[in-house]
Design a protein around this motif. Structure first.
Motif, short mmCIF file in Angstrom:
data_model
loop_
_atom_site.label_atom_id
_atom_site.label_comp_id
_atom_site.label_asym_id
_atom_site.label_seq_id
_atom_site.Cartn_x
_atom_site.Cartn_y
_atom_site.Cartn_z
N ALA A 253 0.83 -1.19 0.00
CA ALA A 253 0.00 0.00 0.00
C ALA A 253 0.87 1.25 0.00
O ALA A 253 1.40 1.65 1.01
CB ALA A 253 -0.93 -0.01 1.21
N GLY A 254 1.04 1.81 -1.15
CA GLY A 254 1.52 3.15 -1.29
C GLY A 254 2.92 3.49 -0.78
O GLY A 254 3.08 4.45 -0.05
N GLY A 257 2.91 6.74 -2.38
CA GLY A 257 1.77 7.64 -2.50
C GLY A 257 0.89 7.75 -1.27
O GLY A 257 0.42 8.81 -0.95
N THR A 258 0.71 6.68 -0.54
CA THR A 258 -0.37 6.70 0.44
C THR A 258 -0.13 7.75 1.52
O THR A 258 0.99 8.11 1.82
CB THR A 258 -0.56 5.32 1.08
OG1 THR A 258 -1.83 5.30 1.69
CG2 THR A 258 0.50 5.04 2.11
N THR A 259 -1.22 8.22 2.06
CA THR A 259 -1.10 9.24 3.09
C THR A 259 -0.94 8.64 4.47
O THR A 259 -0.17 9.13 5.27
CB THR A 259 -2.34 10.14 3.06
OG1 THR A 259 -3.50 9.31 3.05
CG2 THR A 259 -2.34 11.02 1.83
N TRP A 260 -1.65 7.56 4.74
CA TRP A 260 -1.59 6.97 6.08
C TRP A 260 -0.77 5.69 6.06
O TRP A 260 -0.48 5.12 5.05
CB TRP A 260 -2.99 6.59 6.54
CG TRP A 260 -3.87 7.74 6.83
CD1 TRP A 260 -4.90 8.18 6.07
CD2 TRP A 260 -3.78 8.61 7.95
NE1 TRP A 260 -5.47 9.24 6.67
CE2 TRP A 260 -4.82 9.54 7.81
CE3 TRP A 260 -2.93 8.69 9.05
CZ2 TRP A 260 -5.04 10.55 8.75
CZ3 TRP A 260 -3.15 9.68 9.98
CH2 TRP A 260 -4.20 10.60 9.82
N GLU A 304 -4.31 16.43 4.98
CA GLU A 304 -4.69 17.84 5.16
C GLU A 304 -6.08 18.00 5.75
O GLU A 304 -6.43 19.05 6.27
CB GLU A 304 -4.59 18.59 3.82
CG GLU A 304 -5.46 17.99 2.73
CD GLU A 304 -5.14 18.56 1.35
OE1 GLU A 304 -6.06 18.63 0.53
OE2 GLU A 304 -3.97 18.95 1.13
N ALA B 302 -4.82 -3.62 0.15
CA ALA B 302 -5.10 -2.28 -0.37
C ALA B 302 -4.63 -2.14 -1.82
O ALA B 302 -4.99 -1.18 -2.50
CB ALA B 302 -4.43 -1.23 0.49
N GLY B 304 -1.95 -1.23 -3.09
CA GLY B 304 -1.14 -0.06 -3.42
C GLY B 304 -1.96 1.21 -3.55
O GLY B 304 -1.45 2.24 -4.02
N MET B 305 -3.24 1.17 -3.14
CA MET B 305 -4.06 2.37 -3.26
C MET B 305 -4.26 3.03 -1.90
O MET B 305 -4.05 2.42 -0.86
CB MET B 305 -5.40 1.99 -3.88
CG MET B 305 -5.25 1.67 -5.36
SD MET B 305 -6.78 1.10 -6.08
CE MET B 305 -6.75 -0.58 -5.58
N ASP B 306 -4.68 4.28 -1.95
CA ASP B 306 -4.71 5.09 -0.73
C ASP B 306 -6.03 5.06 0.02
O ASP B 306 -6.05 5.19 1.24
CB ASP B 306 -4.42 6.56 -1.07
CG ASP B 306 -3.02 6.75 -1.58
OD1 ASP B 306 -2.22 5.81 -1.42
OD2 ASP B 306 -2.72 7.82 -2.13
#
Lengths: 426, 359
Positions: A253-254, A257-260, A304, B302, B304-306
């Motif tokens: 997961a990200g 990119g991911t925020t959390w 944000e 997930a 790779g997604m947010d």
């Protein structure tokens, strides 16, 4: 006189008996005692499904293959192996479900003395249980990459959890993850080659001590996330050896990119505190985590809209953080993976900006303790220098940086600074 | 001496009395449900209960056992489901506005799972029972696995993987390893706040008129004396029929689908309580519905997604990604689905695409 000696002796004897009973998980206290050996997997799966209250299950030495195992709605259960190097449960053939072993709604659960490995999802998930002990357990994936499952040891929504003498490796999330739990102890454990060695998330009244977290992306995290069942906080972290956590971030997961979540953790992180409060970090060795030894960040650093999510269970601004008497050292440069990672890149930039603004630093490393500088002033429109009681008492020079993340998008306004004086413990 | 004698005969009398009582109850209830008052034990074979007359696999219920349907059902590998309720003689279900209806003690809910094979025959796989034990007033679960001969189903607790070739409603052929859940799997979906409960038979999911019938299902139950306390139908909540485009909006159908397929776990107190993603039909909080909500413990699931749901952008929404997978650790629901429900995926995709994009 004679009587009092007898009484004293009797008392000693009783204490002796009592303490001998509490030192090890004791199968004698269970009314049903079952024992199995390798080859009896079908019987074991059935035994798990038809458990009665107060049962111990001994899994004798050898290799076992399971699709998955589950225990639900029973009380006082012991799953006992003959040691992590002897009893090995392999979940690589899992075809359904999110985890290898799933425990739900159990009061009094102990798992002791075995290795569990290679499930598709989490390895051991313990949901909504009370009085949980995970001891002498190795929970590992053979490959440390994004094909590995999420958490190795994963109690969530529990009360009174003890995790000790465990080892985890290869989690694409956290090796030891305690979530939305009240009262937890993690001690004498090791975690390596996970994205996060250990994570305490939305968990209150936790103590983490005498552990070694090394060669992970991030050694140890304390997070509070929004929209969950409870708030964390009141966490004590001491006598741990958190070193060489410079591993690439292989969270699926990200990473970029991911925020959390841990996908956000920069390679090279020792300890990260995110949006959590009432935390004491003292007398740890935090060595060679080459991006940041300790990071203190607000929810705003990663979201944000964190302000819109404030409620009784969530405050994005960390407060009452005490950091003192740790032994801290960093290597000479950022680990390579930090340059490829989103937050890592921000930290690399922070070091460069700092050295540009303060030429007297003579190209020193980014300071050990990185504070994102987002305080409750942004909610109260206040101007206090340290409104959230961040207190640092660490000897040495190059200890602290306020990274001024609020202004990071505008290079001309971005002024990370190393003035620690408002944050010195009083 | 005398005292002992007295006590002894008293004991003997009370034992005999209670035995007789129990026998009496057994005789009475056996005809109806097979539950003996005072304690419940699951029987070995489905036929032992006497639910059905004639050929067992024809599922032709004896008098007093009645069939029901749900406006929007849970997807299970295109399985054909037959649902029945067994009530103890003279008892009725009490209406409740929220959650499952209030069933009397000793009620049994029967759910039979079958599939259509390549020769277009209906093949029985498993029968699940939910029983409300009169002893502790708690619901209990059991599974019965049908034999190859299709003559009997036998108690089965460990779950099973059964290789089958099935046809969906459009005649498309699938080969799969159908997953019969084990008893703990059953509990996982049926537990809320530590208590096992029925999921399907909620007033709102029963409140509709079945195809080819003239009267609303709940009204029929009242007429037969099976249901009491039903308010005027206009005051009873109604869960949209997920396929009924004529009467319900895309939003309503999608939310009904998510409610039935996800919300038994994704609800406060449910198995996925820890995720903070709550998909009940009544949920209005955008964060809880997953709108730009980051996953909590999805790990590799997930993809790779947010965010759980990115309004307007289905291909970046974890929720859709997980519905559209059969990989353990990614596939949602985690249990009892080995095939992608393409119609369900299509509905949710359309719905997410229809949501206004936001920054």
């Amino acid at each position: 006189m004679k009587q009092s000696i007898t009484t004293a002796l009797l008392l000693l004897l009783i204490i002796g008996i009592l303490s001998s009973c509490t030192t090890k998980t004791d199968q004698k206290t269970y009314t049903t005692v079952l024992s199995f050996k390798p080859g009896e997997e079908a019987k074991i799966a059935e035994a798990f499904l038809s458990l009665k209250d107060s049962t111990s299950i001994l899994l004798k030495a050898g290799n076992y293959k399971f699709d998955n195992l589950s225990i639900a709605q029973v009380n006082h259960i012991l799953i006992q192996g003959e040691g992590h190097d002897k009893t090995v449960l392999d979940f690589s053939s899992q075809t359904q479900g999110g985890e290898g072993i799933r425990v739900t709604d159990v009061k009094g659960f102990t798992i002791d003395g075995m290795t569990i490995r290679d499930s598709k999802g989490d390895l051991l998930k313990i949901n909504k249980s009370v009085n949980v002990t995970v001891t002498n357990l190795h929970a590992v994936w053979s490959k440390a990459d994004s094909t590995s499952g999420g958490y190795a040891i994963y109690p969530v929504l529990c009360k009174n959890v003890l995790i000790e003498n465990c080892y985890t490796e290869g989690s694409s999330d956290a090796g030891i993850y305690v979530g939305q739990t009240d009262s937890a102890i993690v001690r004498k454990c090791k975690a390596a080659k996970n994205v996060a060695g250990c994570e305490i998330e939305n968990t209150s009244n936790a103590e983490v001590y005498d552990n070694e977290f090394y060669n992970n992306t991030a050694g140890f995290l304390i997070f509070d996330l929004p929209d969950l069942s409870k708030r964390g906080g009141h966490v004590k972290v001491y006598n741990n050896n958190i070193h060489d956590n410079n591993f690439r971030n292989f969270a699926k997961a990200g990473s970029f990119g991911t925020t959390w979540g841990v996908g956000n953790a920069s390679p090279g992180s020792g300890i990260i505190i995110l949006a959590a409060s009432d935390i004491e970090i003292n007398n740890n060795k935090i060595i060679n985590n080459n991006t940041s030894s300790i990071t203190i960040a607000s929810g705003f650093a990663v979201d944000e809209k964190a302000g819109e999510k404030i409620n009784a269970n969530y405050s994005p601004i960390p407060k009452n953080i005490r950091i003192h008497d740790n032994t801290i050292a960093m290597g000479p440069a950022f680990p390579k993976p930090a340059y490829e990672h989103r937050i890592g890149q921000l930290l690399v930039a922070t070091e460069a900006q700092l050295n540009k603004l303060e030429p007297t630093r003579k190209n020193k490393r980014i300071p050990w303790i990185m504070y994102d500088g987002i305080t409750s002033n942004i909610l109260t429109k206040g101007t206090a220098l340290n409104p959230d009681s961040i207190c640092i008492n660490q000897p040495g020079d190059n200890v602290f940086v306020n990274a001024d993340f609020l202004n990071i998008a505008k290079p001309e306004n971005w002024k990370p600074n190393t003035n620690i004086s408002p944050y010195q413990c009083k | 001496m005398r005292k002992t004698y007295l006590l002894g005969s008293l004991l003997l009398f009370s034992t005999t009395f209670s035995l007789l009582m129990e026998q009496g109850c057994k005789n009475k209830t056996n005809q109806q449900s097979g539950i003996s008052q005072g304690s419940f034990e699951f029987k070995e074979k489905l036929s032992d209960y006497g639910f059905f007359k004639g050929k067992l696999a024809s599922l032709n219920p004896v008098d007093g056992i009645f069939h029901y349907e749900l406006s929007t059902p849970l997807f299970t590998d295109y399985a054909i489901k037959d649902r029945f309720i067994v009530l103890p003689a003279g008892k009725s279900i009490k209406y409740t506005e929220e959650g499952a209806l209030d069933f009397p003690d000793s009620s049994i809910i029967i759910k039979n799972f079958a599939y259509t094979n390549a020769a277009h025959e209906k093949v029985m796989i498993e029968t699940r029972l939910l029983v409300k034990d009169p002893k502790d007033k708690k619901w209990k679960v059991m599974n019965y696995l049908w034999n190859k001969e299709q003559t009997e189903a036998v108690k089965h607790i460990t779950g099973a993987r059964i290789p089958i070739t099935l046809l969906d409603e459009t005649g498309k052929k699938y080969f799969t390893n159908y997953q019969v859940p084990n008893t703990n799997d059953c509990k996982r979906c049926h537990i809320k706040d530590g208590t096992l409960i029925p999921i399907g038979p909620k007033a709102r999911n029963l409140n509709f008129t079945l195809t080819g019938q003239a009267v609303n299902q709940l009204s029929q139950w009242v007429a037969k004396g099976k249901l009491s306390g039903l308010p005027e139908l206009s005051k009873v909540h109604q869960l949209p029929v997920w396929t009924d485009k004529k009467h319900y909006s895309l939003e309503q159908r999608a939310r009904a689908y998510l409610d039935v397929n996800c919300a038994h776990c994704h609800t406060k107190g449910g198995d996925a309580y820890n995720t903070g993603l709550f998909l009940d039909y009544q949920e209005t909080n955008a964060d809880h519905l997953g709108m730009r909500k980051a996953p909590v413990s999805a790990g590799g699931g997930a993809g790779g997604m947010d965010y759980d749901v990115v309004p307007g952008v289905p291909e970046q929404s974890i929720l859709l990604y997980r519905m559209n997978s059969t990989e353990p650790g990614t596939a949602m629901p985690e249990l009892a689905r080995t095939i992608i429900h393409k119609e369900g995926v299509e509905l949710i995709k359309e719905w997410i695409r229809s949501l206004p994009k936001q920054k």
